[in-house]
Scaffold this motif. Structure first.
Motif, short mmCIF file in Angstrom:
data_model
loop_
_atom_site.label_atom_id
_atom_site.label_comp_id
_atom_site.label_asym_id
_atom_site.label_seq_id
_atom_site.Cartn_x
_atom_site.Cartn_y
_atom_site.Cartn_z
N GLY A 52 -9.25 -6.58 -1.69
CA GLY A 52 -10.21 -7.08 -0.71
C GLY A 52 -11.22 -6.05 -0.28
O GLY A 52 -12.24 -6.38 0.30
N GLY A 53 -10.96 -4.80 -0.56
CA GLY A 53 -11.89 -3.74 -0.20
C GLY A 53 -11.24 -2.67 0.65
O GLY A 53 -10.16 -2.86 1.22
N ALA A 86 -3.26 0.54 9.97
CA ALA A 86 -4.51 0.10 9.36
C ALA A 86 -5.26 1.24 8.66
O ALA A 86 -6.48 1.19 8.50
N SER A 87 -4.55 2.27 8.23
CA SER A 87 -5.18 3.35 7.47
C SER A 87 -4.11 4.13 6.73
O SER A 87 -2.92 4.04 7.05
N LEU A 88 -4.55 4.90 5.74
CA LEU A 88 -3.66 5.79 5.02
C LEU A 88 -4.42 7.04 4.66
O LEU A 88 -5.66 7.03 4.60
N PRO A 110 -8.15 -0.04 4.79
CA PRO A 110 -8.30 -1.33 4.11
C PRO A 110 -9.29 -2.19 4.87
O PRO A 110 -9.32 -2.17 6.11
N TYR A 111 -10.09 -2.95 4.14
CA TYR A 111 -11.20 -3.66 4.76
C TYR A 111 -11.27 -5.08 4.22
O TYR A 111 -11.16 -5.32 3.02
N ASP A 112 -11.44 -6.02 5.12
CA ASP A 112 -11.62 -7.43 4.76
C ASP A 112 -13.11 -7.66 4.61
O ASP A 112 -13.84 -7.77 5.61
N ILE A 121 -2.53 -2.78 6.77
CA ILE A 121 -1.89 -2.57 5.48
C ILE A 121 -0.76 -3.60 5.36
O ILE A 121 0.03 -3.76 6.28
N THR A 122 -0.69 -4.29 4.23
CA THR A 122 0.34 -5.31 4.03
C THR A 122 1.68 -4.64 3.70
O THR A 122 1.73 -3.46 3.30
#
Length: 143
Positions: A52-53, A86-88, A110-112, A121-122
């Motif tokens: 997704g980006g 929401a980051s790595l 990760p970006y929608d 992050i899933t």
């Protein structure tokens, strides 16, 4: 801890007037290795992970030695040092055997793309990333 290995060819156009790889070109090398690493989980197996980006929130680079053009590629080792909701953070070494030219890290979010906003992050992504996480950091994450 596993490390992702990427064989990166050098191009003649990567050189600057001083005869070595220009400092700005290393960002492109890191991007190539990062994309190869992150998309190993994605569409080939039908997984939507990372497809997704993502956006880069931060780069840090330490230039250790000049790298001059040659026909043999350099190896870029990548691994994960931090996973947040929401980051790595991905760490890298651009090297030749024991010779390290660059040490770097990148914070990736990760970006929608459809919603135009960051996303979490899933569980599937986290499971994949944990295979490449520094063992010391993995212990801190579990605590």
């Amino acid at each position: 801890m596993a490390r992702h290995l990427y064989s990166c060819p050098l191009r003649w156009s990567d050189m600057d007037a001083f005869g070595h790889v220009n400092n700005a070109v290393f960002i492109s090398y890191l991007e190539e290795a990062r994309i190869d690493f992150m998309f190993r989980l994605a569409p080939g197996d039908g997984s939507p992970s990372f497809s997704g980006g993502s956006v880069v929130a931060r780069h840090e680079i330490d230039y250790k030695l000049p790298l001059v053009h040659r026909h043999e590629p350099v190896v870029i080792e990548s691994w994960v040092t931090k996973i947040n909701a929401a980051s790595l953070t991905i760490a890298y070494e651009i090297k030749d055997g024991d010779q390290v030219y660059v040490r770097a890290s990148t914070v990736v979010v990760p970006y929608d793309l459809a919603a135009a906003r960051p996303r979490r992050i899933t569980a599937e992504e986290k499971s994949y990333l944990l295979h490449y996480m520094d063992d010391d950091e993995k212990g801190a994450l579990a605590a």
